[in-house]
Write a protein that holds these residues in place. Sequence first.
Motif, PDB file in Angstrom:
ATOM      1  N   GLN A   1       1.794  12.633   2.410  1.00  0.00           N
ATOM      2  CA  GLN A   1       0.300  12.253   1.392  1.00  0.00           C
ATOM      3  C   GLN A   1      -0.356  10.400   1.336  1.00  0.00           C
ATOM      4  O   GLN A   1      -1.158  10.737   1.884  1.00  0.00           O
ATOM      5  CB  GLN A   1       0.542  12.806   0.383  1.00  0.00           C
TER       6      GLN A   1
ATOM      7  N   PRO B   1      -5.976   6.112   7.283  1.00  0.00           N
ATOM      8  CA  PRO B   1      -6.865   6.305   7.213  1.00  0.00           C
ATOM      9  C   PRO B   1      -6.978   4.830   7.628  1.00  0.00           C
ATOM     10  O   PRO B   1      -8.194   4.522   8.082  1.00  0.00           O
ATOM     11  CB  PRO B   1      -7.470   6.380   5.424  1.00  0.00           C
ATOM     12  N   GLN B   2      -6.677   4.027   7.217  1.00  0.00           N
ATOM     13  CA  GLN B   2      -6.872   2.773   7.148  1.00  0.00           C
ATOM     14  C   GLN B   2      -6.707   1.726   8.336  1.00  0.00           C
ATOM     15  O   GLN B   2      -6.362   1.106   9.160  1.00  0.00           O
ATOM     16  CB  GLN B   2      -6.164   1.854   5.985  1.00  0.00           C
TER      17      GLN B   2
ATOM     18  N   LEU C   1       2.636   6.677  -7.329  1.00  0.00           N
ATOM     19  CA  LEU C   1       1.207   7.561  -8.260  1.00  0.00           C
ATOM     20  C   LEU C   1       2.824   8.656  -7.747  1.00  0.00           C
ATOM     21  O   LEU C   1       1.899   9.380  -8.125  1.00  0.00           O
ATOM     22  CB  LEU C   1      -0.002   7.165  -7.107  1.00  0.00           C
TER      23      LEU C   1
ATOM     24  N   LEU D   1       3.028  10.293  -4.310  1.00  0.00           N
ATOM     25  CA  LEU D   1       2.412  10.973  -3.025  1.00  0.00           C
ATOM     26  C   LEU D   1       3.781  10.441  -2.557  1.00  0.00           C
ATOM     27  O   LEU D   1       4.564  10.141  -2.249  1.00  0.00           O
ATOM     28  CB  LEU D   1       1.337  10.004  -2.348  1.00  0.00           C
TER      29      LEU D   1
ATOM     30  N   ALA E   1       2.493   1.527  -3.678  1.00  0.00           N
ATOM     31  CA  ALA E   1       1.343   2.132  -4.454  1.00  0.00           C
ATOM     32  C   ALA E   1       1.638   3.577  -4.093  1.00  0.00           C
ATOM     33  O   ALA E   1       1.337   4.477  -4.928  1.00  0.00           O
ATOM     34  CB  ALA E   1      -0.407   1.636  -4.210  1.00  0.00           C
ATOM     35  N   GLY E   2       1.675   4.362  -2.629  1.00  0.00           N
ATOM     36  CA  GLY E   2       1.257   5.722  -2.573  1.00  0.00           C
ATOM     37  C   GLY E   2       1.749   5.661  -3.818  1.00  0.00           C
ATOM     38  O   GLY E   2       2.174   7.040  -4.162  1.00  0.00           O
ATOM     39  N   GLN E   3       3.473   5.898  -3.356  1.00  0.00           N
ATOM     40  CA  GLN E   3       5.245   6.130  -3.397  1.00  0.00           C
ATOM     41  C   GLN E   3       5.192   6.018  -4.882  1.00  0.00           C
ATOM     42  O   GLN E   3       5.561   7.018  -6.202  1.00  0.00           O
ATOM     43  CB  GLN E   3       5.528   5.700  -2.672  1.00  0.00           C
TER      44      GLN E   3
ATOM     45  N   SER F   1      -3.115   9.764   3.127  1.00  0.00           N
ATOM     46  CA  SER F   1      -4.137   9.568   2.934  1.00  0.00           C
ATOM     47  C   SER F   1      -4.836   7.724   2.671  1.00  0.00           C
ATOM     48  O   SER F   1      -5.602   7.181   1.830  1.00  0.00           O
ATOM     49  CB  SER F   1      -4.409   9.888   0.864  1.00  0.00           C
ATOM     50  N   VAL F   2      -3.240   7.500   2.259  1.00  0.00           N
ATOM     51  CA  VAL F   2      -3.401   5.580   2.479  1.00  0.00           C
ATOM     52  C   VAL F   2      -2.860   5.075   3.926  1.00  0.00           C
ATOM     53  O   VAL F   2      -3.957   4.059   4.132  1.00  0.00           O
ATOM     54  CB  VAL F   2      -1.727   5.283   1.428  1.00  0.00           C
TER      55      VAL F   2
ATOM     56  N   GLN G   1       0.536  -0.928   0.207  1.00  0.00           N
ATOM     57  CA  GLN G   1       0.162  -0.335  -0.198  1.00  0.00           C
ATOM     58  C   GLN G   1       1.357   0.892   0.202  1.00  0.00           C
ATOM     59  O   GLN G   1       0.616   2.131  -1.225  1.00  0.00           O
ATOM     60  CB  GLN G   1      -0.932   0.057   0.969  1.00  0.00           C
TER      61      GLN G   1
END
Lengths: 222, 244
Positions: A133, A141-142, A127, A129, A123-125, A137-138, A120
Amino acid sequence: MLDLSFFDWDVISRFVAKGFWFSVQLTAIAMVGGVFFGTLLAMMRLSGRKWLELPAATYVNGMRSIPLVMVILWFYLLIPFAIGRPIGAELSAIITFTAFEAAYYSEIMRAGIQSIPRGQVWAGQALGLNYWQTMGSVVLPQAFRNMLPVLLTQTIILFQDTSLVYAIGAYDLLKGFESAGRNYGRPIEAYLLAAVVYFVICFGLSYVVKRLQARLAVPGKL
Amino acid sequence: MAMIEMKGVSKWYGSFQVLADCTTSVDKGEVVVVCGPSGSGKSTLIKCVNALEPFQKGDVIVDGISVGDPKTDLPKLRSRVGMVFQHFELFPHMSVSDNLALAQVKVLGRSKDEATARGMKYLERVGLTAHAQKYPGQLSGGQQQRVAIARALSMDPIAMLFDEPTSALDPEMINEVLDVMVQLAEEGMTMMVVTHEMGFARKVAHRVIFMDRGEIVEDAKKDDFFGKPRSERAVQFLSKILHH
């Protein structure tokens, strides 16, 4: 014989309400502050940088190894020496509880953050972020969702622990009942009622936790 | 012109070397398939391209920018390279639509409306517009992977990296993902693909890289690789995965 007849709205508004309000405030502030600082502490411990990890770990382990009532007492007694004047039992309690709870919430958040698979973060990196961030955002929250039951359970414990401010004479829920009992010569009844109120609030909250958990569940995820 | 250039990339976990002096390149519009036995370093190699895995020696140049240079703005570089993972890695707490919009808004500064509209465009490409408001957990693996491809494409990448995109899928879903990838390849997207799908490699790859024990053992044109592999290890590997 138990005589509960002294307990009426007048008693509630004169003695109990003020204490109840302080206990709720103390719980709310210590929770919000504790989660905020706890999350920061958890991020420091997971940062992979020794100079951030070490102070955070020392703080958390230190706090968790001392009884809360001692922290409350020491902070209250030492602060006048440190800043030259007393800050009052209520403010002292708020600061102490926030600082103390941060240590406990940080361990919960640390487990929550670590429960998020590495993919996860990738995936954020991937993109584009940046660290904050990706966290905001990733991961968080989870992590919050996974940890919510434990976070709220800790908050219920926190609400019970607010009664420890008796050590420094702050006026909380328990103190409210105690004063009422003393004024009417009914200490046993007052303590009994206090116990009932603590029970109802804490039991009610744990029911809310269960309902909230079901509401926040992510669709399609067990 | 080389879009991705890897120059002597080496990486160690402690004393264990996972990548040994890997040198190769991917030209603009080229499709390069990376294959090899498990544990050979394929996934690690492809993650070095956008620095998800740090490396200790050598360098990777993406569109003229050095990945190894500490002054490089890595988030910015990564935002220009799309990546698709083995386990999809959609964000489970967001709807498909928000998955597609998130980085467009946060990284590229697009408005939420614009990002959502663009996301829908790519969702249409992969045939999933009807699922925009669903959550990833409500989709099949193949659908999730197609969303992941759409998510990467909505950032307008200059190249796409695929890290075993079909390995976690049930057999009947592999083709729906491969079809999207074939289409991308035919449109001229620069692609680096770690996969065991040799059918995909035969169909659209220009070159095949074969890795074993952290080394690039073969780096050849597709026809040469399948027709007359030079190394014994590649021959063995191909005989194992092609005959069953």
